[in-house]
Design a protein around this motif. Structure first.
Motif, PDB file in Angstrom:
ATOM      1  N   LYS A   6      -2.486   3.327  15.090  1.00  0.00           N
ATOM      2  CA  LYS A   6      -3.213   4.181  16.034  1.00  0.00           C
ATOM      3  C   LYS A   6      -3.234   3.578  17.435  1.00  0.00           C
ATOM      4  O   LYS A   6      -3.124   4.291  18.435  1.00  0.00           O
ATOM      5  N   ASN A  40       0.831  -1.203   0.000  1.00  0.00           N
ATOM      6  CA  ASN A  40       0.000   0.000   0.000  1.00  0.00           C
ATOM      7  C   ASN A  40       0.864   1.252   0.000  1.00  0.00           C
ATOM      8  O   ASN A  40       0.559   2.239  -0.662  1.00  0.00           O
ATOM      9  N   SER A  49      -2.594   3.160   9.976  1.00  0.00           N
ATOM     10  CA  SER A  49      -3.549   2.055  10.105  1.00  0.00           C
ATOM     11  C   SER A  49      -4.088   1.987  11.532  1.00  0.00           C
ATOM     12  O   SER A  49      -3.626   2.695  12.424  1.00  0.00           O
ATOM     13  N   GLU A  50      -5.063   1.125  11.730  1.00  0.00           N
ATOM     14  CA  GLU A  50      -5.630   0.967  13.072  1.00  0.00           C
ATOM     15  C   GLU A  50      -4.594   0.430  14.053  1.00  0.00           C
ATOM     16  O   GLU A  50      -4.576   0.809  15.224  1.00  0.00           O
ATOM     17  N   ARG A  72      -8.316  18.620   9.290  1.00  0.00           N
ATOM     18  CA  ARG A  72      -7.763  17.275   9.339  1.00  0.00           C
ATOM     19  C   ARG A  72      -6.633  17.222  10.336  1.00  0.00           C
ATOM     20  O   ARG A  72      -5.767  18.071  10.377  1.00  0.00           O
ATOM     21  N   MET A  89      -6.854   9.873   0.849  1.00  0.00           N
ATOM     22  CA  MET A  89      -7.431   9.116   1.962  1.00  0.00           C
ATOM     23  C   MET A  89      -6.985   7.656   1.944  1.00  0.00           C
ATOM     24  O   MET A  89      -6.763   7.044   2.987  1.00  0.00           O
ATOM     25  N   VAL A  90      -6.839   7.080   0.748  1.00  0.00           N
ATOM     26  CA  VAL A  90      -6.443   5.666   0.661  1.00  0.00           C
ATOM     27  C   VAL A  90      -5.016   5.496   1.181  1.00  0.00           C
ATOM     28  O   VAL A  90      -4.728   4.621   2.014  1.00  0.00           O
ATOM     29  N   SER A  91      -4.112   6.334   0.690  1.00  0.00           N
ATOM     30  CA  SER A  91      -2.723   6.246   1.137  1.00  0.00           C
ATOM     31  C   SER A  91      -2.604   6.597   2.604  1.00  0.00           C
ATOM     32  O   SER A  91      -1.783   6.024   3.331  1.00  0.00           O
ATOM     33  N   LEU A  92      -3.430   7.551   3.050  1.00  0.00           N
ATOM     34  CA  LEU A  92      -3.391   7.972   4.450  1.00  0.00           C
ATOM     35  C   LEU A  92      -3.787   6.824   5.371  1.00  0.00           C
ATOM     36  O   LEU A  92      -3.143   6.568   6.397  1.00  0.00           O
ATOM     37  N   SER A  93      -4.834   6.114   5.001  1.00  0.00           N
ATOM     38  CA  SER A  93      -5.271   4.984   5.822  1.00  0.00           C
ATOM     39  C   SER A  93      -4.246   3.855   5.798  1.00  0.00           C
ATOM     40  O   SER A  93      -4.164   3.064   6.743  1.00  0.00           O
ATOM     41  N   ALA A  94      -3.449   3.782   4.725  1.00  0.00           N
ATOM     42  CA  ALA A  94      -2.397   2.759   4.665  1.00  0.00           C
ATOM     43  C   ALA A  94      -1.261   3.095   5.617  1.00  0.00           C
ATOM     44  O   ALA A  94      -0.701   2.206   6.269  1.00  0.00           O
TER      45      ALA A  94
END
Length: 547
Positions: free
Chosen positions: A273, A150, A269-270, A515, A261-266
């Motif tokens: 966090k 990712n 990740s949870e 953000r 957003m896609v790269s950011l969530s990669a």
């Protein structure tokens, strides 16, 4: 012209009018017994004089009209010439601009073609046995299921080209190897070129397999107490390490701000966090032991905690009231306004500003009032005046005769620092019309002159060293009480009213995106000769930093 002709005709008809008047006068004389010859001559002379005067004035007006028409014609001709010259210059400028534009487009096109050629090359992979082979579909399929694949989408060909143009190749190597300890050491060794480092660190983090984990790993020694005490530099080493941690989190925020957003969530990740939240929960109890007044609005611990929540987007897991109570501990740091917005604390700012005012930190209150457009609720000028009044009141001695020279010097220095801070605040927020600076500047000059005079008087009273004998057999002056002269560090003065010393403009940035990962994109850092002498907010505080 028609009006002029009608006026001329009327003037020519005056002679016939006079003749008619003469006949009428003669007829009147014939009916009278008394002659009127004398009176008529007077009237005739009067009318002929008026006639000559009117004709002379008429001819003057005609001459002036012809002169005006000549000047108007010349002015129009000159204006036409100037318009033609301006048009020619504009045309020449447009041609030059077009040539530059064409050259720029050509350069961009050439660069894009080179980039396409580089990106079109087939990527290769290094196998475990060191053999270089082409990437297969199977490799891509397996890797696409992992976080690393990712992140691979973030690393475009243009980014690779930027990495090839890097100034510090070793910095990128450290990030690729996920070496957080080496990254800390590298930043410490290159602290003199921190501005260039600050620009490259976000790009270098892209080269890491997991930038977020690399930054989290770098926070491991933030509260490390087993720092080696080398020549009494234990505190400076720990401070330098903490500032580097803050800087790395800010650089990660810069990287995240440019991702979709896609790269950011990669990247965040949870799992990342959860790790960040665990670190934050471990740090939070340690903040309870900090003294708000002792931090002087510049607490690295509170800043790092808030930066951790903002960078990794985990502020929702903490109480807003508790977070807002930490803001006065970082109120003097440049990133405070952006941190508050990112953490969703904008609505809490009136209470924070009120707390700052009550604690005698009106300048911080004014800065935040401007940052959050609360100047109507917290008027800046009365706050600044009350700050100076309270500083003078707190610094005024009880009895003049009992004041020691050292205490008097501290009082003057405290007032001088407060005056300079107020003047700086007035300049930064354009308050000169509401709060004239002339009286403040005159007071600054007065205090500095008194300090200079006192220094000269002190130097004049110092005993002069004895001269050596002419034959060279004499001894040098005897040195006594050396320890008494070693006053290298100023006495720290603790009081309720902080003395503000700024090395840079204290200006909060305007409202930014809400953000949590898009803040602090322009922070600038500056190191002094040791790792522990720079602040994560990009400016250095002068010593002494009195509060």
């Amino acid at each position: 012209m028609e009006d002029s002709q009608s006026v001329a005709m009327l003037m020519d008809s005056t002679t016939s009018k006079i003749q008619q008047l003469q006949k009428a006068f003669a007829e009147l004389e014939s009916h009278r017994a008394i002659t009127l010859n004398l009176k008529w001559k007077e009237l005739e002379e009067h009318f002929h004089g008026l006639e000559k005067s009117l004709k002379r004035r008429f001819h003057e007006l005609e001459d002036q009209e012809r002169e005006f028409e000549t000047k108007t014609r010349k002015a129009q001709e000159m204006l036409q010439k100037r318009e033609a010259a301006v048009g020619a210059k504009e045309h020449a400028s447009l041609e030059k601009l077009q040539k530059k534009r064409d050259a720029a487009v050509f350069a961009i096109t050439t660069s894009l073609e080179k980039q396409r050629k580089v990106s079109s090359a087939e990527p290769t992979f290094v196998s475990n046995d060191g053999e270089i082979r082409a990437a297969t579909v199977e490799d891509k399929t397996v890797d696409s299921m992992s976080v690393e694949s990712n992140l691979q989408s973030v690393k475009t060909s243009s980014e690779r080209e930027n990495i090839e143009l890097k100034v510090y190749p070793h910095l990128f190597k450290l990030c690729e190897e996920m070496d957080s300890e080496g990254l800390h050491k590298f930043i410490s060794d290159n602290r003199k070129n921190l501005a260039a480092l600050k620009e490259e660190i976000p790009l270098a983090l892209k080269a890491a397999a997991d930038p977020a984990c690399l930054v989290l790993d770098s926070l491991e020694g933030f509260y490390l107490v087993e720092v080696p005490n080398v020549d009494g530099k234990k505190d400076s080493i720990l401070l330098g390490l903490r500032r580097t941690c803050i800087m790395l989190m800010e650089c990660l925020s810069i990287l995240l701000a440019n991702l979709d957003m896609v790269s950011l969530s990669a990247v965040i990740s949870e799992n990342v966090k959860k790790q960040a939240k665990a670190i934050a929960e471990d740090w939070k109890p340690k903040l309870d032991a900090l003294d708000v007044d002792a931090s002087s609005g510049n607490s690295l611990e509170a800043h790092a905690f808030l930066q951790l929540l903002a960078t990794f987007g985990i502020a929702s897991g903490f109480n807003e009231e508790e977070l807002s109570r930490l803001i006065p501990m970082v109120s003097r740091r440049r990133q405070t306004a952006d941190l508050c917005r990112s953490l969703g604390l904008s609505e809490k700012m009136p209470g924070v500003i009120k707390a700052l005012v009550n604690s005698g930190r009106q300048i911080d209150a004014v800065n935040l009032a401007f940052a959050f457009q609360l100047t109507e609720q917290f008027s800046p000028v009365p706050l600044l005046k009350s700050y100076l009044k309270e500083v003078r009141k707190a610094s005024s001695p009880g009895k003049v005769g009992n004041v020691s020279p050292t205490a008097e010097s501290e009082v003057s220095e405290r007032e001088l620092t407060a005056l300079k801070a107020v003047i700086k605040c007035i300049e930064e927020h354009n308050l000169e019309e509401q709060y004239p600076m002339d009286p403040l500047q005159k007071r600054v000059v007065q205090i500095e002159k008194a300090k200079a005079d006192k220094k000269r008087a002190t130097e004049a009273t110092k005993p002069q060293p004895k001269r050596p004998r002419a034959n060279g057999a004499g001894y040098g002056p005897r040195v006594t009480n050396v320890a008494a002269d070693k006053t290298f560090y100023p006495t720290r003065v603790t009081d309720r009213y902080p003395q503000y010393v700024y090395d840079r403009p204290y200006v909060y940035t305007g409202p930014a995106d809400n953000r949590g990962l898009s803040l602090l994109g322009s922070a600038t850092y500056s190191f002094s000769p040791s790792h522990g002498s720079y602040f994560g907010n990009g400016y250095q505080y002068q010593t002494p930093y009195l509060h």
